[in-house]
Write a protein that holds these residues in place. Structure first.
Motif, PDB file in Angstrom:
ATOM      1  N   ALA A  70      -0.405   4.314   1.898  1.00  0.00           N
ATOM      2  CA  ALA A  70      -0.334   4.197   3.364  1.00  0.00           C
ATOM      3  C   ALA A  70       1.103   4.352   3.850  1.00  0.00           C
ATOM      4  O   ALA A  70       1.360   4.972   4.894  1.00  0.00           O
ATOM      5  CB  ALA A  70      -0.892   2.847   3.805  1.00  0.00           C
ATOM      6  N   LEU A 101      -3.543   8.709   6.564  1.00  0.00           N
ATOM      7  CA  LEU A 101      -3.219   7.294   6.725  1.00  0.00           C
ATOM      8  C   LEU A 101      -4.498   6.457   6.751  1.00  0.00           C
ATOM      9  O   LEU A 101      -4.556   5.354   6.182  1.00  0.00           O
ATOM     10  CB  LEU A 101      -2.418   7.092   8.015  1.00  0.00           C
ATOM     11  CG  LEU A 101      -1.972   5.669   8.329  1.00  0.00           C
ATOM     12  CD1 LEU A 101      -1.067   5.138   7.222  1.00  0.00           C
ATOM     13  CD2 LEU A 101      -1.247   5.617   9.673  1.00  0.00           C
ATOM     14  N   SER A 102      -5.512   6.998   7.396  1.00  0.00           N
ATOM     15  CA  SER A 102      -6.789   6.280   7.456  1.00  0.00           C
ATOM     16  C   SER A 102      -7.403   6.135   6.069  1.00  0.00           C
ATOM     17  O   SER A 102      -7.926   5.070   5.706  1.00  0.00           O
ATOM     18  CB  SER A 102      -7.740   7.033   8.391  1.00  0.00           C
ATOM     19  OG  SER A 102      -9.010   6.418   8.408  1.00  0.00           O
ATOM     20  N   ILE A 103      -7.313   7.199   5.256  1.00  0.00           N
ATOM     21  CA  ILE A 103      -7.853   7.152   3.889  1.00  0.00           C
ATOM     22  C   ILE A 103      -7.086   6.147   3.045  1.00  0.00           C
ATOM     23  O   ILE A 103      -7.646   5.374   2.266  1.00  0.00           O
ATOM     24  CB  ILE A 103      -7.799   8.550   3.259  1.00  0.00           C
ATOM     25  CG1 ILE A 103      -8.771   9.481   3.974  1.00  0.00           C
ATOM     26  CG2 ILE A 103      -8.130   8.488   1.773  1.00  0.00           C
ATOM     27  CD1 ILE A 103      -8.656  10.930   3.541  1.00  0.00           C
ATOM     28  N   GLU A 123     -10.089  -2.014   1.471  1.00  0.00           N
ATOM     29  CA  GLU A 123     -11.527  -2.268   1.624  1.00  0.00           C
ATOM     30  C   GLU A 123     -12.251  -2.096   0.281  1.00  0.00           C
ATOM     31  O   GLU A 123     -13.188  -2.842  -0.037  1.00  0.00           O
ATOM     32  CB  GLU A 123     -12.107  -1.327   2.674  1.00  0.00           C
ATOM     33  CG  GLU A 123     -11.521  -1.553   4.065  1.00  0.00           C
ATOM     34  CD  GLU A 123     -12.078  -0.556   5.068  1.00  0.00           C
ATOM     35  OE1 GLU A 123     -12.987   0.216   4.675  1.00  0.00           O
ATOM     36  OE2 GLU A 123     -11.619  -0.550   6.223  1.00  0.00           O
ATOM     37  N   ILE A 142      -2.827  11.552  10.328  1.00  0.00           N
ATOM     38  CA  ILE A 142      -3.606  10.383  10.773  1.00  0.00           C
ATOM     39  C   ILE A 142      -4.795  10.153   9.843  1.00  0.00           C
ATOM     40  O   ILE A 142      -5.115   9.011   9.470  1.00  0.00           O
ATOM     41  CB  ILE A 142      -4.076  10.588  12.226  1.00  0.00           C
ATOM     42  CG1 ILE A 142      -2.865  10.580  13.174  1.00  0.00           C
ATOM     43  CG2 ILE A 142      -5.076   9.507  12.629  1.00  0.00           C
ATOM     44  CD1 ILE A 142      -3.210  10.958  14.597  1.00  0.00           C
ATOM     45  N   GLN A 143      -5.409  11.262   9.435  1.00  0.00           N
ATOM     46  CA  GLN A 143      -6.563  11.150   8.541  1.00  0.00           C
ATOM     47  C   GLN A 143      -6.131  10.629   7.167  1.00  0.00           C
ATOM     48  O   GLN A 143      -6.801   9.781   6.560  1.00  0.00           O
ATOM     49  CB  GLN A 143      -7.240  12.514   8.405  1.00  0.00           C
ATOM     50  CG  GLN A 143      -8.593  12.445   7.699  1.00  0.00           C
ATOM     51  CD  GLN A 143      -9.345  13.765   7.766  1.00  0.00           C
ATOM     52  OE1 GLN A 143      -8.798  14.754   8.237  1.00  0.00           O
ATOM     53  NE2 GLN A 143     -10.574  13.779   7.308  1.00  0.00           N
ATOM     54  N   LEU A 191       2.348   7.158   6.373  1.00  0.00           N
ATOM     55  CA  LEU A 191       2.989   6.753   7.622  1.00  0.00           C
ATOM     56  C   LEU A 191       4.341   7.449   7.791  1.00  0.00           C
ATOM     57  O   LEU A 191       4.694   7.887   8.887  1.00  0.00           O
ATOM     58  CB  LEU A 191       3.155   5.234   7.652  1.00  0.00           C
ATOM     59  CG  LEU A 191       3.777   4.643   8.919  1.00  0.00           C
ATOM     60  CD1 LEU A 191       2.920   4.986  10.130  1.00  0.00           C
ATOM     61  CD2 LEU A 191       3.929   3.127   8.784  1.00  0.00           C
ATOM     62  N   GLN A 245      -2.890  15.561  12.986  1.00  0.00           N
ATOM     63  CA  GLN A 245      -4.275  15.127  12.778  1.00  0.00           C
ATOM     64  C   GLN A 245      -4.548  14.841  11.306  1.00  0.00           C
ATOM     65  O   GLN A 245      -5.202  13.845  10.949  1.00  0.00           O
ATOM     66  CB  GLN A 245      -5.227  16.205  13.300  1.00  0.00           C
ATOM     67  CG  GLN A 245      -5.194  16.365  14.821  1.00  0.00           C
ATOM     68  CD  GLN A 245      -6.010  17.549  15.292  1.00  0.00           C
ATOM     69  OE1 GLN A 245      -6.628  18.251  14.491  1.00  0.00           O
ATOM     70  NE2 GLN A 245      -6.008  17.773  16.599  1.00  0.00           N
ATOM     71  N   ASN A 263       0.863  -1.183   0.000  1.00  0.00           N
ATOM     72  CA  ASN A 263       0.000   0.000   0.000  1.00  0.00           C
ATOM     73  C   ASN A 263       0.901   1.236   0.000  1.00  0.00           C
ATOM     74  O   ASN A 263       1.328   1.717   1.065  1.00  0.00           O
ATOM     75  CB  ASN A 263      -0.917  -0.026   1.217  1.00  0.00           C
ATOM     76  CG  ASN A 263      -2.008   1.037   1.127  1.00  0.00           C
ATOM     77  OD1 ASN A 263      -1.853   2.034   0.426  1.00  0.00           O
ATOM     78  ND2 ASN A 263      -3.100   0.811   1.854  1.00  0.00           N
ATOM     79  N   ASN A 316      -5.576   3.533   4.025  1.00  0.00           N
ATOM     80  CA  ASN A 316      -5.881   2.162   4.436  1.00  0.00           C
ATOM     81  C   ASN A 316      -7.243   1.676   3.935  1.00  0.00           C
ATOM     82  O   ASN A 316      -7.545   0.474   3.995  1.00  0.00           O
ATOM     83  CB  ASN A 316      -5.833   2.053   5.960  1.00  0.00           C
ATOM     84  CG  ASN A 316      -4.402   2.077   6.476  1.00  0.00           C
ATOM     85  OD1 ASN A 316      -3.487   1.651   5.769  1.00  0.00           O
ATOM     86  ND2 ASN A 316      -4.219   2.564   7.699  1.00  0.00           N
ATOM     87  N   THR A 317      -8.091   2.588   3.455  1.00  0.00           N
ATOM     88  CA  THR A 317      -9.415   2.171   2.937  1.00  0.00           C
ATOM     89  C   THR A 317      -9.329   1.600   1.531  1.00  0.00           C
ATOM     90  O   THR A 317     -10.312   1.041   1.035  1.00  0.00           O
ATOM     91  CB  THR A 317     -10.375   3.383   2.924  1.00  0.00           C
ATOM     92  OG1 THR A 317      -9.826   4.397   2.070  1.00  0.00           O
ATOM     93  CG2 THR A 317     -10.578   3.927   4.328  1.00  0.00           C
TER      94      THR A 317
END
Length: 324
Positions: free
Chosen positions: A10, A308-310, A316, A305-306, A14, A302, A7, A312-313
């Motif tokens: 990601a 990284l969250s995106i 999915e 982190i957001q 990170l 912040q 990824n 990681n999707t």
């Protein structure tokens, strides 16, 4: 290409987040310690300068203490000298009174003896921290006393200590071992009687004779009897006046040293403040700047982190493709 094994998005998010966290740790360290340069790793050159100057300031603090101790010794000596001057002035007045026709000289002499005892007491009591610059009862003559005045660092890095020196031989009032070394125990040559105005001294007097001590050779103790001639009284007055002049000179020197110490104390205090201020400019953190930077980094954290969250999707989303 989209991969479920690697990824890239990601990983990039990170890496950015790690960088932000590292910067936050640095800022938080500066805020908690108050230093922009706390260790040699932060800035070796500035850290080296700051460490050296802090060490010099510690030395200057010791100099300040030494000046305070020296000032106490000088003040004690000056207080004793000032008292001696008053007593010698009183002795001079008593001798002048002894010149009055019909006066009882033996009664005046009793007063003189008490005044002499007061001189001895004042000189012996003028001691501070084991040092007495007015009274010497050792076989070693009074010598130079040094007061640490400053700590210096030259341009080539070498260091030195400067002292303020005072010759106590000028202020010793009573020397119990060698009467010729005391202002009040040594003989003072004067002109009296027919020799007045000739420039040739024909009499020598001393004011104090310490118990068990030896009178200066050829000198006579200032002492009155009912038969003391007026010429001798005049000679005693001249001798006491000369002693008073010497004591006044010694007191002036002590006063000048006191003034010098006061000026040096002020200079050392100002110098320490300037050094502290200079070191602060090199290594202190600007808290306004650091607080602003911390707020920005918190925002970046912040967002990281957001991000990284995106990133990681993505996995999915691929899973949904297979579900269809």
């Amino acid at each position: 290409m989209t991969s479920i094994l690697t990824n890239s998005a990601a990983m990039a998010a990170l890496q950015t987040l790690r960088s932000i966290n590292t910067n936050m740790e640095d800022v938080q360290s500066r805020i908690s310690s108050g230093y922009r340069v706390e260790t040699a790793a932060d800035n070796a050159a500035y850290w080296s300068i700051a460490t050296t100057m802090r060490s010099d300031n510690t030395a200057l603090s010791t100099v300040q203490d030494a000046l305070g101790l020296g000032a106490a010794k000088v003040d004690t000596s000056y207080a004793g000298m000032s008292s001696a001057i008053e007593v010698v002035s009183e002795i001079k007045a008593k001798l002048v009174a002894a010149r009055e026709p019909g006066v009882d000289k033996t009664k005046i002499n009793k007063e003189l003896n008490e005044l002499k005892n007061q001189l001895a007491s004042a000189a012996e009591s003028a001691s501070f921290s084991g040092e007495n610059w007015l009274y010497n009862d050792t076989t070693t003559p009074a010598g130079i006393k040094s007061i640490v005045a400053s700590f210096n660092r030259s341009t080539n890095g070498s260091v030195s200590v400067t002292t303020l020196d005072y010759d106590t031989a000028e202020s010793i009032l009573i020397d119990t071992q060698n009467s010729s070394l005391g202002q009040l125990t040594k003989g003072v040559a004067v002109e009296q009687g027919a020799a007045v105005g000739t420039g040739t001294a024909n009499a020598t007097y001393h004011l104090v004779l310490v118990s068990g001590g030896t009178a200066p050779t050829g000198s006579v103790l200032i002492d009155l009897t009912s038969t003391t001639p007026d010429d001798d009284v005049d000679g005693m007055i001249s001798a006491v006046d000369a002693m008073l002049s010497n004591l006044t000179d010694a007191a002036s020197t002590l006063g000048a040293i006191t003034s010098r110490i006061d000026m040096q104390e002020n200079f050392v205090a100002n110098l320490m403040d300037v050094i502290d201020k200079g070191v602060g400019r090199l290594v202190d953190a600007d808290m306004n700047e650091e607080s602003t930077r911390l707020k920005a980094l918190q925002t970046q954290q912040q967002l990281g982190i957001q991000a990284l969250s995106i990133a990681n999707t993505n996995s999915e989303n691929i899973l949904r493709l297979f579900q269809q």
